[in-house]
Design an enzyme around this catalytic site. Structure first.
Site, PDB file in Angstrom:
ATOM      1  N   SER A   1       0.807  -1.217   0.000  1.00 50.68           N
ATOM      2  CA  SER A   1       0.000   0.000   0.000  1.00 50.68           C
ATOM      3  C   SER A   1       0.840   1.266   0.000  1.00 50.68           C
ATOM      4  CB  SER A   1      -0.953   0.000   1.201  1.00 50.68           C
ATOM      5  OG  SER A   1      -0.239  -0.261   2.378  1.00 50.68           O
ATOM      6  N   ASP A   2       2.098   1.158   0.366  1.00 50.98           N
ATOM      7  CA  ASP A   2       2.979   2.326   0.440  1.00 50.98           C
ATOM      8  C   ASP A   2       4.014   2.233  -0.672  1.00 50.98           C
ATOM      9  OD1 ASP A   2       4.951   4.217   1.116  1.00 50.98           O
ATOM     10  OD2 ASP A   2       4.457   4.060   3.249  1.00 50.98           O
TER      11      ASP A   2
END
Length: 198
Positions: free
Chosen positions: A21-22
């Site tokens: 997600s990052d």
């Protein structure tokens, strides 16, 4: 008559999916685990939160899956964070004859225990769908009770319908002519007038 060769059946594949997600994170740990698990192909989404259900890598992967294939992930939450989305996705895979493995959680539908889990997930998915449907219907009933229009937007305003009814009653214009002037089908005018009379 020209004979065409029947397409050879594609052998079942184990297809992996990775997601972080990052943008600063790396997929290396997931990729290594999927390769070790024997994945033939690995799709991925980088820097995409699990709450987002429409993802290019995941959409391409799901479109490529065929009956007999196995979708493999490092962990269940790599597919998504929403319980209903996960349940529906897994139920859809089951219906398509696609197996599923989550490496770190020991979920493997190629085994008897895994298939039993698939069956339980399908029950939960159906229950959740029914709950959503019931909530939607209750919301629509409440909106109707408050006098709000439910469904597709109306093609005609109340004023246009009233005017059309007056024109038809006074025989000023035909329904077909009124429909043309409003850019709708004659049936739309007929129904609207009938509903207004009720």
């Amino acid at each position: 008559m020209k004979k065409t060769k029947a397409p050879s059946k594609k052998r079942p594949q184990k297809i992996g999916y990775v997601r972080v997600s990052d943008k600063e994170q790396t997929e290396d740990l997931q990729i290594d685990a999927l390769k070790q698990a024997g994945c033939d192909v690995i799709y991925g989404d980088h820097g995409v939160p699990g709450a987002i259900t429409k993802r290019q890598g995941l959409d391409e992967l799901l479109a490529s899956l065929q009956q007999g294939d196995t979708l493999c992930v490092w962990k269940l939450d790599r597919l998504g964070r929403s319980t209903i989305h996960l349940l529906q996705m897994l139920d859809d895979l089951r219906k398509r004859g696609v197996d599923f493995q989550a490496i770190t959680q020991g979920i493997d539908t190629t085994t008897a225990v895994g298939r039993m889990l698939y069956g339980q997930l399908a029950v939960f998915a159906e229950f959740e769908r029914e709950q959503i449907s019931e909530r939607t219907k209750a919301g629509m009933r409440a909106a109707k009770a408050r006098g709000k229009h439910v469904g597709r937007p109306r093609k005609l305003t109340e004023i246009q319908i009233a005017r059309a009814r007056t024109q038809v009653s006074a025989r000023q214009y035909t329904i077909a002519k009124i429909a043309r002037s409003y850019g709708v089908a004659p049936l739309t005018i007929s129904r609207a007038i009938k509903c207004l009379k009720k």
